[in-house]
Write a protein that holds these residues in place. Structure first.
Motif, short mmCIF file in Angstrom:
data_model
loop_
_atom_site.label_atom_id
_atom_site.label_comp_id
_atom_site.label_asym_id
_atom_site.label_seq_id
_atom_site.Cartn_x
_atom_site.Cartn_y
_atom_site.Cartn_z
N LEU A 48 0.76 -1.38 -0.20
CA LEU A 48 0.21 -0.11 -0.04
C LEU A 48 0.89 1.49 -0.30
O LEU A 48 0.54 2.20 -0.58
N GLY A 49 1.89 1.38 0.53
CA GLY A 49 2.77 2.02 0.45
C GLY A 49 2.62 3.73 1.10
O GLY A 49 1.39 3.53 2.21
N GLN A 50 3.00 4.08 1.38
CA GLN A 50 2.65 5.77 2.06
C GLN A 50 2.43 6.64 1.44
O GLN A 50 2.19 6.92 0.21
N PRO A 51 1.23 7.52 2.02
CA PRO A 51 0.84 8.75 0.61
C PRO A 51 2.17 9.85 0.82
O PRO A 51 1.38 10.34 -0.72
N GLN A 52 2.79 9.83 1.30
CA GLN A 52 3.77 11.30 0.90
C GLN A 52 4.82 10.13 -0.71
O GLN A 52 4.93 12.08 -1.43
N THR A 53 4.19 9.19 -1.12
CA THR A 53 5.28 8.39 -2.17
C THR A 53 3.86 9.46 -3.49
O THR A 53 4.68 9.32 -4.45
N LEU A 54 3.08 9.95 -2.80
CA LEU A 54 2.28 10.77 -4.35
C LEU A 54 2.62 12.49 -4.11
O LEU A 54 2.04 12.34 -2.94
N PRO A 55 3.23 13.04 -5.49
CA PRO A 55 3.15 14.29 -4.78
C PRO A 55 2.20 15.16 -5.21
O PRO A 55 1.24 14.83 -5.28
N VAL A 56 1.83 16.34 -3.55
CA VAL A 56 0.36 17.15 -3.60
C VAL A 56 0.44 18.47 -5.00
O VAL A 56 1.42 18.57 -5.43
N VAL A 57 -0.19 18.05 -5.30
CA VAL A 57 -0.65 19.15 -6.82
C VAL A 57 -2.10 19.55 -6.71
O VAL A 57 -3.00 18.57 -6.17
N ASP A 58 -2.23 20.75 -6.99
CA ASP A 58 -3.42 22.11 -6.34
C ASP A 58 -4.25 21.04 -5.19
O ASP A 58 -5.13 20.76 -5.76
N GLY A 59 -3.71 21.29 -4.69
CA GLY A 59 -4.81 20.41 -3.38
C GLY A 59 -5.63 18.78 -3.34
O GLY A 59 -5.61 18.95 -2.13
N GLN A 60 -4.88 18.38 -3.71
CA GLN A 60 -5.22 17.00 -3.89
C GLN A 60 -4.06 15.96 -2.95
O GLN A 60 -2.81 16.62 -2.33
N VAL A 61 -5.20 15.10 -1.69
CA VAL A 61 -4.40 14.53 -1.21
C VAL A 61 -4.10 13.44 -1.39
O VAL A 61 -5.56 12.50 -1.84
N GLY A 62 -2.98 12.94 -0.90
CA GLY A 62 -2.79 11.13 -1.32
C GLY A 62 -3.11 10.17 -0.16
O GLY A 62 -3.29 10.71 1.16
N LEU A 63 -3.74 9.28 -0.63
CA LEU A 63 -4.55 8.03 0.78
C LEU A 63 -2.84 6.93 1.14
O LEU A 63 -3.04 6.56 2.30
N ASN A 64 -2.90 6.68 0.05
CA ASN A 64 -1.22 5.55 0.06
C ASN A 64 -0.79 5.88 -1.31
O ASN A 64 -0.83 7.08 -1.95
N ALA A 65 0.29 4.77 -1.68
CA ALA A 65 1.14 5.04 -2.69
C ALA A 65 -0.35 5.40 -4.13
O ALA A 65 0.66 5.54 -5.34
N TRP A 66 -1.02 5.27 -4.12
CA TRP A 66 -2.02 4.48 -5.66
C TRP A 66 -3.10 5.22 -5.44
O TRP A 66 -3.33 5.46 -6.38
#
Length: 779
Positions: free
Chosen positions: A30-48
């Protein structure tokens, strides 16, 4: 005492532990939310999965879209678990984290046949142990590849779990905000609801949901599915219709330059001396770059210009004195003769590596009432994707950026880093749509070349595009192959034993030494560890030429039951660059084995379908697929005069396919009028897409079966373009009908599964029509 016996006796008591551990990898991916970069207020919940402000879901896909519909299938898995309309799932690029590695591809490379694999809870302990090792090594290596029809099988558990976990996090966040309990909330059409009250879409709850711990997460039961199993429109369809979809050759950047290439025209030649001054003076030319061999490429010169046209014309005009190939160069006819000789000698002496062995096949055949023998051969084949090899690269301030159509972004990254002399962390890869792949884009030679050319261009982005002729003559070809087939029949016509010895190049060894030169030994050790056997002393001394599962698959994975059998492979090294080609070893071994089974049925005086069914005891899924194809095709019913049917059954990439081909004589040869295809691919995620992939595989496979061959003279490929390497035309394309056999097994692959049976089905129909048995491809 074999190491297999020792391992299993010592670890048998730990069987429950092994089975338990096998279930753990999906959550670990599943990975960590920070794996996905934040762009335009998007929020990562996991690596996917990320949540956008408008409540839509962004899915990070590490798999390439090359027309097979992988992105649509992945989006369906997420839409199902999040109760979200498919149109609200947007595909974005995944990064370079190793958690995106294709674990299913590692497990799929294990050397076990259908009678050994079985369901997860019924398969043999050694198979489960090998699968665990394969998954573990695949997770640790983190090789991000799109191949082996594994995109959806690999994502089946981890991606649904990622979406289900995100679902639980969003419900918990909404419950906390509104003073409710998560159990009292539901999601409908992407909105969180409390009874009849609409609490809004995901957007406002995403920040609170991120990083929130939830308890045990359950996947939706099959009887509640609303998206999985339904035909759905392709998520890439609109862009490919309106022109907004970006393929590799569509990349345009400020200040972009363009490059064309001229390789050494034969295998084994050197760089040579080029008359560069004359070319530099041509209109639009910026520079000429000498390219040594990189990632398996032949030496070459690239011409950089201000337009593609100028670059192509200058590359054609470049005069190069190429050194001749050593020893006069390889010859495909000589290779074919040598392959046959090696297969025959090994078969006579009991040599080669036996991937499958039971009883004494040679002795059983010798005392059988009747012996049936045949020799089968297949030629080299090119991939010939519609979009030729290309890559846009920029080298600036010690950083490398690539835009390219690739099936192996992590390998492209490593190859570019080696070519430029930087760490892989300094390379960023952007994967575009692929205009066809078929395994060719698992190699990354063109990425290394583009990076090296860009290094010479003072920070400007450079788009390298191969011409069709360069693409056709500098491929990594489907290996040529030869097989000696032998079987025995008793007095009643029942088969007693089967012995097959096949000779062909060790495909994965050649591929690994190109793309993973620094880790080849490590991966080869993994490959041999998966055998859990000690039959490889010679291979251990020669790690680059170990017995190769990819070169032998389709023979040792054949499903039929024989009291005695020996299915062996002789690993060769021809000097021709080879690589994975759609369905890999299955692409020609299905022709060998299914044609020979038809020969046995004829020798026994038996109906080809009934004969096969008699050998499928213990494999009910295979039998059901064969029966479905025969029934749908009207097997046994009369056809118009001059037309006959042929049948073939084959399992590959985790799916079982049977095909019945209707064939008639035509001017200059044969014509295929109809193909009936039955498939058990486990759980069907998108039936419309599976049917399209069966049609694609039949058309691609018919092109190869009827016409495909690459000839090499003095180290030089003779075929230059499509007039020399014809494809099936629309007018000659048969009616293709696809039928599903229901299954609740996990999804199998479909992109390649439909290809292997078509050549033997057509060849068997031709025999039924004319009495002529074709044992060499093309037909």
């Amino acid at each position: 005492m074999k190491r297999r016996t020792l391992l299993l006796s010592g670890l048998g008591a730990a069987g429950a532990l092994i089975v338990g551990v096998c279930a753990a990898p999906p959550r670990s991916r599943l990975g960590q939310p920070q794996t996905l970069p934040v762009v335009d207020g998007q929020v990562g919940l996991n690596a996917w999965i990320k949540i956008a402000a408008d409540g839509s879901v962004l899915l990070a896909s590490p798999r390439s879209e090359m027309g097979q519909g992988a992105h649509t299938g992945l989006a369906q898995l997420v839409a199902e678990e999040l109760d979200l309309p498919l149109a609200r799932v947007q595909i974005i690029e995944a990064g370079h984290d190793t958690l995106y590695g294709n674990v299913a591809a590692s497990v799929g490379n294990l050397p076990f046949g259908p009678r050994e694999m079985g369901p997860r809870d019924e398969g043999r302990l050694n198979v489960r142990l090998a699968a665990w090792f394969g998954a573990k090594f695949g997770r640790e290596l983190g090789l991000n590849v799109t191949g082996g029809s594994t995109s959806l099988p690999d994502a089946w558990e981890p991606l649904r779990l990622a979406a289900a976990t995100a679902r639980a996090q969003l419900l918990a966040a909404a419950a906390e905000q509104h003073g409710l309990t998560p159990e009292g909330l539901s999601i409908q059409a992407g909105h969180i609801r409390h009874g009849t009250q609409d609490l809004g879409h995901f957007g406002p709850y995403a920040a609170s949901a991120a990083g929130r711990r939830v308890g045990t997460v359950s996947l939706k039961p099959r009887n509640e599915w609303r998206v999985i199993g339904q035909a759905a429109p392709r998520v890439d369809l609109a862009g490919k219709v309106n022109g907004s979809a970006r393929f590799g050759m569509d990349v345009r950047l400020p200040g972009q330059l363009y490059a064309a290439i001229q390789h050494c025209p034969w295998f084994g030649g050197g760089l040579g001396t080029a008359q560069v001054d004359a070319v530099r003076a041509l209109p639009g030319v910026v520079r000429v770059v000498a390219l040594p061999p990189m990632a398996g490429s032949q030496p070459a010169y690239a011409v950089v210009a201000r337009s593609t046209w100028h670059a192509q014309q200058a590359a054609r005009a470049l005069q190069v004195a190429w050194p001749p190939p050593v020893g006069g160069g390889v010859d495909s006819d000589a290779i074919a003769r040598d392959l046959l000789r090696q297969a025959q000698e090994a078969h006579a002496s009991g040599g080669g590596f036996a991937f499958a062995e039971a009883g004494d096949a040679a002795a059983t055949i010798a005392r059988s009432a009747r012996r049936v023998e045949a020799v089968y051969t297949a030629p080299y084949l090119a991939h010939a994707p519609l979009e030729p090899m290309n890559c846009t690269a920029q080298v600036r301030d010690g950083q490398v950026t690539l835009w390219l159509p690739t099936q192996a972004p992590s390998h492209a990254r490593a190859a570019a880093a080696r070519a430029v002399g930087v760490a892989p962390e300094a390379v960023t890869v952007h994967v575009t749509y692929l205009g066809g792949g078929f395994g060719r884009r698992l190699d990354v030679d063109y990425a290394a070349q583009a990076a090296r050319v860009a290094l010479e261009c003072s920070g400007a982005p450079v788009q390298l595009v191969w011409s069709r002729e360069e693409d056709m003559t500098h491929d990594f070809y489907r290996p040529a192959a030869a097989a000696v087939m032998q079987a025995g029949l008793d007095a009643q016509g029942r088969p007693t034993a089967l012995a097959v010895t096949h000779a062909g190049d060790a495909l994965y060894a050649r591929w690994l030494e190109r793309i993973e030169p620094e880790r080849t030994g490590r991966i080869e050790l993994l490959n041999r560890t998966a055998f859990l056997d000690t039959r490889l002393p010679a291979a251990l001394r020669q790690p680059q030429d170990a017995p190769d599962k990819a070169a032998a698959e389709g023979i040792f994975t054949q499903p039929y039951a024989f009291d005695a059998l020996r299915l062996a492979h002789v690993a060769t090294k021809s000097g021709v660059p080879i690589g994975p080609w759609r369905a890999v070893g299955h692409s020609h071994h299905a022709f060998f084995i299914e044609s020979f089974i038809d020969e046995l049925a004829h020798a026994a005086g038996a109906d080809p379908v009934a004969f096969r069914l008699s050998l499928l005891d213990g494999l009910p899924r295979h039998a059901a697929v064969l029966r479905r194809a025969a029934e749908a095709a009207g097997w046994g019913q009369a056809l118009p005069p001059g037309r006959t049917r042929g049948v073939a059954l084959h399992e590959s990439v985790g799916s079982i396919v049977a095909q019945v081909a209707e064939v008639e004589k035509a001017e200059g040869g044969l014509r295929v009028r109809r193909v009936v295809c039955a498939i058990d691919c486990g759980t069907v995620i998108n039936p419309g897409q599976v049917a399209r992939q069966m049609e694609s595989a039949v058309i691609f496979g018919l092109s190869a079966a009827l016409f495909g061959r690459i000839d090499i003279r003095a180290g030089r490929v003779q075929q230059q373009n499509f007039p020399d390497y014809p494809m099936l035309t629309l007018a000659d394309t048969p009616v293709i009908d696809t039928f599903f056999v229901d299954s609740e097994a996990p999804p199998g692959g479909v992109g390649e599964a439909g290809l292997p049976p078509i050549a033997p089905a057509v060849g068997n129909a031709w025999f039924a029509l004319t009495g002529e048995r074709k044992r060499s491809l093309p037909l």
